[in-house]
Design a protein around this motif. Sequence first.
Motif, mmCIF file in Angstrom:
data_model
loop_
_atom_site.group_PDB
_atom_site.id
_atom_site.type_symbol
_atom_site.label_atom_id
_atom_site.label_comp_id
_atom_site.label_asym_id
_atom_site.label_seq_id
_atom_site.Cartn_x
_atom_site.Cartn_y
_atom_site.Cartn_z
ATOM 1 N N GLN A 190 0.849 -1.184 0.000
ATOM 2 C CA GLN A 190 0.000 0.000 0.000
ATOM 3 C C GLN A 190 0.887 1.237 0.000
ATOM 4 O OE1 GLN A 190 -3.285 0.340 -0.240
ATOM 5 N NE2 GLN A 190 -3.724 -1.845 -0.221
ATOM 6 N N ALA A 191 0.869 1.996 -1.091
ATOM 7 C CA ALA A 191 1.594 3.268 -1.133
ATOM 8 C C ALA A 191 0.789 4.324 -0.388
ATOM 9 C CB ALA A 191 1.824 3.698 -2.574
ATOM 10 N N ARG A 192 1.470 5.166 0.378
ATOM 11 C CA ARG A 192 0.781 6.228 1.120
ATOM 12 C C ARG A 192 0.145 7.236 0.169
ATOM 13 N NH1 ARG A 192 -1.714 9.659 2.378
ATOM 14 N NH2 ARG A 192 -1.712 11.053 4.176
ATOM 15 N N GLU A 193 0.838 7.546 -0.916
ATOM 16 C CA GLU A 193 0.322 8.440 -1.942
ATOM 17 C C GLU A 193 0.020 7.615 -3.186
ATOM 18 O OE1 GLU A 193 2.884 11.859 -2.360
ATOM 19 O OE2 GLU A 193 3.358 11.867 -0.226
ATOM 20 N N LEU A 194 -0.258 8.275 -4.288
ATOM 21 C CA LEU A 194 -0.612 7.533 -5.488
ATOM 22 C C LEU A 194 0.545 6.645 -5.943
ATOM 23 C CD1 LEU A 194 -3.069 7.292 -7.358
ATOM 24 C CD2 LEU A 194 -1.927 8.869 -8.912
ATOM 25 N N VAL A 195 1.758 7.129 -5.789
ATOM 26 C CA VAL A 195 2.954 6.330 -6.031
ATOM 27 C C VAL A 195 3.776 6.341 -4.748
ATOM 28 C CG1 VAL A 195 3.057 6.679 -8.527
ATOM 29 C CG2 VAL A 195 4.128 8.354 -7.006
ATOM 30 N N GLY A 196 4.638 5.351 -4.586
ATOM 31 C CA GLY A 196 5.361 5.248 -3.322
ATOM 32 C C GLY A 196 6.796 4.831 -3.492
ATOM 33 N N GLY A 197 7.491 4.709 -2.349
ATOM 34 C CA GLY A 197 8.914 4.404 -2.359
ATOM 35 C C GLY A 197 9.262 3.014 -1.889
ATOM 36 N N ASP A 198 8.269 2.159 -1.640
ATOM 37 C CA ASP A 198 8.564 0.768 -1.287
ATOM 38 C C ASP A 198 8.732 -0.066 -2.559
ATOM 39 O OD1 ASP A 198 8.301 1.502 1.320
ATOM 40 O OD2 ASP A 198 6.596 0.202 1.772
ATOM 41 N N PHE A 199 9.539 -1.107 -2.446
ATOM 42 C CA PHE A 199 9.819 -1.966 -3.592
ATOM 43 C C PHE A 199 10.005 -3.391 -3.095
ATOM 44 C CE2 PHE A 199 12.930 -4.024 -6.443
ATOM 45 C CZ PHE A 199 12.249 -3.921 -7.650
ATOM 46 N N TYR A 200 9.495 -4.357 -3.840
ATOM 47 C CA TYR A 200 9.689 -5.756 -3.458
ATOM 48 C C TYR A 200 9.834 -6.617 -4.707
ATOM 49 C CZ TYR A 200 4.854 -6.717 -4.813
ATOM 50 O OH TYR A 200 3.694 -6.857 -5.544
ATOM 51 N N ARG A 201 10.519 -7.736 -4.549
ATOM 52 C CA ARG A 201 10.624 -8.736 -5.610
ATOM 53 C C ARG A 201 10.641 -10.125 -4.973
ATOM 54 N NH1 ARG A 201 8.732 -6.863 -9.709
ATOM 55 N NH2 ARG A 201 9.656 -8.472 -11.047
ATOM 56 N N ILE A 202 10.045 -11.089 -5.681
ATOM 57 C CA ILE A 202 10.151 -12.514 -5.360
ATOM 58 C C ILE A 202 10.445 -13.220 -6.678
ATOM 59 C CG2 ILE A 202 9.001 -14.562 -4.453
ATOM 60 C CD1 ILE A 202 7.075 -12.691 -2.994
ATOM 61 N N GLU A 203 11.507 -14.005 -6.714
ATOM 62 C CA GLU A 203 11.896 -14.647 -7.969
ATOM 63 C C GLU A 203 12.360 -16.072 -7.717
ATOM 64 O OE1 GLU A 203 15.487 -13.862 -10.962
ATOM 65 O OE2 GLU A 203 13.947 -12.287 -11.050
ATOM 66 N N ALA B 117 12.865 3.087 -0.400
ATOM 67 C CA ALA B 117 13.679 4.193 -0.906
ATOM 68 C C ALA B 117 13.440 5.443 -0.075
ATOM 69 C CB ALA B 117 13.353 4.462 -2.376
ATOM 70 N N MET B 118 14.448 6.284 0.003
ATOM 71 C CA MET B 118 14.328 7.502 0.798
ATOM 72 C C MET B 118 13.274 8.425 0.184
ATOM 73 S SD MET B 118 17.863 9.463 -0.218
ATOM 74 C CE MET B 118 18.280 9.848 -1.922
ATOM 75 N N GLY B 119 12.610 9.172 1.043
ATOM 76 C CA GLY B 119 11.615 10.135 0.590
ATOM 77 C C GLY B 119 10.239 9.536 0.408
#
Length: 381
Positions: A171-184, A198-200
Amino acid sequence: MNSHLESPAGNLLSGIPASDVLNSLADGVYITDVDRKIVFWNQAAERMTGWRAADVVGRNCADNILVHMDKDGHALCGQEFCPLHRSIVTGQPSADSVLVLAQCKSQLRMPVEVSVSPIRNGAGQVIGGIEVFRDLREFMHDLLRAKGIQELSMNNPLPKDPRVEFEVRYQARELVGGDFYRIERQGADRYALLVADAMGHGVAAALYTMQLRTLWDDHREELQSPARFLSLLSHRLHTLVRDAGYFATAACATFDAATGALRCVRAGHPAPLLSRCDGSSEAVGQSQPALGMVPNHIYTESAVSLAPGDAFLMFTDGAIELFDSQEREMGIAGLEQILRKLDHNEVNSFHLVNVEEELLRFTDEIHLPDDLTLLKLWRRS
């Protein structure tokens, strides 16, 4: 709405009904009782949504009227996720605006910026709530394009394996966000996992996640060793940090579905939790510098083993940097308590949507104050 406004300024507002003042606003306004039954609907709300006051007054705000959804398409008219409901039950106004999608009478969705506040009587008792909303259709055009681009970069279908189950809640706080994830999946038994923050915030942070996606794709051959992978990323990202101090925090892990062996390294990131099927839990990974902070830092790994029924939870700080009405922090201990409460056992594992609901119940906020990512690995057998 036949009350009148009192003003120390004298005669300017003397004798003017509050409804007349609210009807003069360019923003939509509606007022509900504590059960969210609409008792007032201003003229701007009529213009913006197509719903006339006669259509909606006396009806519940979720009764096929605005039917708010969040930016990701999730319904908000349930008890916990509705901003107006949160304001009424917490007695707190929104500290900042919330982006939601409201439904017009035409059934089209309209992006609106929402602010909410409880309404109190003379004795201080909450007797209802007020929501003010503003049309964001023109402003949202470019942001929606950015959201679409980020969603493409974040697209990550979860692997299917009878031995292990993956679940993600983002869940991004705004419309876009700074969290990132991957599963491979890497080979027959091995999986690589990454959660980063990510910062900011907002668009700037979202741009940083695009860089992380590029680096993941460029260096996936190094994922056999989480420590080597993060060491390489940190070196690559150091030149982008400049005066900010760091680029992102991250936790990276590999898991062997055949043996249950898991190796984990974290870079300035909250320690993932290993939740055992016997109800115990432990933090995994030692504290090390965030990505990009220290030039040429060499990360080291921690190793644990998952038995059948154990779950491994990775998350961003949006899950633990939360405060209740007494300013007590959730912290790692609070998150561990939530996991124990959600009946984790070897037949089934806790569900992340329930974890998110518990986080929202804990905090004294209208909504979660930061981006949130939860990634769960559950070893079935």
